[in-house]
Design a protein around this motif. Structure first.
Motif, PDB file in Angstrom:
ATOM      1  N   VAL A 104      24.445  90.891 152.082  1.00 33.97           N
ATOM      2  CA  VAL A 104      23.153  90.272 152.382  1.00 33.97           C
ATOM      3  C   VAL A 104      23.272  89.518 153.701  1.00 33.97           C
ATOM      4  O   VAL A 104      24.189  88.715 153.899  1.00 33.97           O
ATOM      5  CB  VAL A 104      22.751  89.306 151.242  1.00 33.97           C
ATOM      6  CG1 VAL A 104      21.450  88.611 151.556  1.00 33.97           C
ATOM      7  CG2 VAL A 104      22.663  90.057 149.932  1.00 33.97           C
ATOM      8  N   THR A 105      22.325  89.765 154.556  1.00 33.33           N
ATOM      9  CA  THR A 105      22.338  89.081 155.852  1.00 33.33           C
ATOM     10  C   THR A 105      21.784  87.670 155.683  1.00 33.33           C
ATOM     11  O   THR A 105      21.023  87.405 154.734  1.00 33.33           O
ATOM     12  CB  THR A 105      21.478  89.849 156.875  1.00 33.33           C
ATOM     13  OG1 THR A 105      20.122  89.836 156.423  1.00 33.33           O
ATOM     14  CG2 THR A 105      21.978  91.275 157.042  1.00 33.33           C
ATOM     15  N   GLU A 107      19.488  86.278 157.293  1.00 39.82           N
ATOM     16  CA  GLU A 107      18.021  86.292 157.396  1.00 39.82           C
ATOM     17  C   GLU A 107      17.396  86.658 156.046  1.00 39.82           C
ATOM     18  O   GLU A 107      16.405  86.046 155.623  1.00 39.82           O
ATOM     19  CB  GLU A 107      17.557  87.294 158.475  1.00 39.82           C
ATOM     20  CG  GLU A 107      17.953  86.932 159.892  1.00 39.82           C
ATOM     21  CD  GLU A 107      19.373  87.347 160.234  1.00 39.82           C
ATOM     22  OE1 GLU A 107      19.929  88.259 159.572  1.00 39.82           O
ATOM     23  OE2 GLU A 107      19.957  86.743 161.144  1.00 39.82           O
ATOM     24  N   GLU A 108      17.967  87.661 155.390  1.00 36.17           N
ATOM     25  CA  GLU A 108      17.454  88.050 154.075  1.00 36.17           C
ATOM     26  C   GLU A 108      17.630  86.924 153.062  1.00 36.17           C
ATOM     27  O   GLU A 108      16.749  86.660 152.238  1.00 36.17           O
ATOM     28  CB  GLU A 108      18.177  89.306 153.566  1.00 36.17           C
ATOM     29  CG  GLU A 108      17.850  90.569 154.330  1.00 36.17           C
ATOM     30  CD  GLU A 108      18.712  91.738 153.893  1.00 36.17           C
ATOM     31  OE1 GLU A 108      19.855  91.513 153.433  1.00 36.17           O
ATOM     32  OE2 GLU A 108      18.248  92.879 153.996  1.00 36.17           O
ATOM     33  N   LYS A 109      18.778  86.257 153.129  1.00 36.05           N
ATOM     34  CA  LYS A 109      19.056  85.143 152.223  1.00 36.05           C
ATOM     35  C   LYS A 109      18.046  84.024 152.445  1.00 36.05           C
ATOM     36  O   LYS A 109      17.500  83.459 151.481  1.00 36.05           O
ATOM     37  CB  LYS A 109      20.484  84.648 152.475  1.00 36.05           C
ATOM     38  CG  LYS A 109      20.948  83.585 151.536  1.00 36.05           C
ATOM     39  CD  LYS A 109      22.398  83.232 151.824  1.00 36.05           C
ATOM     40  CE  LYS A 109      22.896  82.129 150.941  1.00 36.05           C
ATOM     41  NZ  LYS A 109      24.283  81.761 151.220  1.00 36.05           N
ATOM     42  N   LYS A 111      15.058  84.311 153.669  1.00 35.21           N
ATOM     43  CA  LYS A 111      13.753  84.783 153.219  1.00 35.21           C
ATOM     44  C   LYS A 111      13.624  84.601 151.693  1.00 35.21           C
ATOM     45  O   LYS A 111      12.587  84.152 151.195  1.00 35.21           O
ATOM     46  CB  LYS A 111      13.580  86.252 153.593  1.00 35.21           C
ATOM     47  CG  LYS A 111      12.267  86.850 153.156  1.00 35.21           C
ATOM     48  CD  LYS A 111      12.194  88.312 153.507  1.00 35.21           C
ATOM     49  CE  LYS A 111      10.956  88.934 152.897  1.00 35.21           C
ATOM     50  NZ  LYS A 111      10.945  90.382 153.017  1.00 35.21           N
TER      51      LYS A 111
END
Length: 167
Positions: A104-105, A107-109, A111
Motif C-alpha cells: 500500500v502506498t 497516498e492510498e493509506k 486516502k
C-alpha cells in the motif's frame, strides 16, 4: 428364628404383632475396662490408617486421571509433526506476503484514513441528530426512554455492543 429362640441361642420379645430377636448376652465372655480401652485404641489406629490409605487412593486416582487425559507418545509425535508442517506452511505464506511488491502506498493509506475520519464524523452527527429527536419526543411521552425505544423498535449502539472508535 423361632426355632433358635426355643433352643435358647437367641432371645425373643413380642410387642403387639411384632417380634424382636437379639443375641443372648450370657454366651459372651465378660470384657474388662482395660480391654475395652485397648480395643478403642486399636479402632482409632485402624481409623487413622483408613484415613491415610483413603488419602493415598485419592491422590493416586487423581494422578491416574491426569495420566489418562494426557497424550500418549505416538499421539504427541503426530501432533508435533502436524504442528511443524503447519508452521512451515505459515512461514512460506509469510515469505510470499513479504515478497509481494504491491504494498500500500502512503497516498492510498492517507486516502483510507481520510475516508474513515469522514465516516466517523458522519456517524457522530447522525447519532447526535437521532438522540436529539428521541429526547424531543420523550419530553411529552409518559413512559421511560427504554420503553419508548422498545415500542418504536430503535436499537442503540450500546444495545448492539458497538463502540465508536477514536478519531
Amino acid at each position: 428364628m423361632e426355632l433358635l429362640a426355643q433352643e435358647g441361642k437367641i432371645m425373643e420379645k413380642v410387642y403387639g404383632k411384632q417380634k424382636i430377636y437379639f443375641a443372648v448376652q450370657s454366651q459372651f465372655a465378660d470384657v474388662s475396662d482395660s480391654d475395652l480401652k485397648e480395643m478403642d485404641s486399636q479402632i482409632s489406629q485402624l481409623n487413622s490408617q483408613i484415613h491415610t490409605v483413603t488419602q493415598d487412593c485419592k491422590q493416586l486416582d487423581m494422578a491416574l486421571k491426569e495420566l489418562n487425559s494426557s497424550m500418549t507418545t505416538p499421539e504427541m509425535t503426530s501432533e508435533v509433526q502436524h504442528l511443524t508442517q503447519e508452521c512451515t506452511a505459515y512461514e512460506e505464506r509469510l515469505e510470499r506476503i513479504k515478497s509481494l511488491t504491491n504494498h500500500v502506498t502512503p497516498e492510498e493509506k492517507e486516502k483510507v484514513y481520510k475516508e474513515r475520519d469522514l465516516y466517523l464524523k458522519e456517524w457522530k452527527k447522525r447519532k447526535r441528530l437521532a438522540s436529539d429527536m428521541v429526547d424531543a419526543i420523550l419530553e411529552g411521552y409518559p413512559k421511560s426512554k427504554k420503553q419508548f425505544l422498545e415500542e418504536v423498535g430503535l436499537e442503540t449502539d450500546e444495545d448492539c455492543k458497538v463502540k465508536m472508535p477514536n478519531i
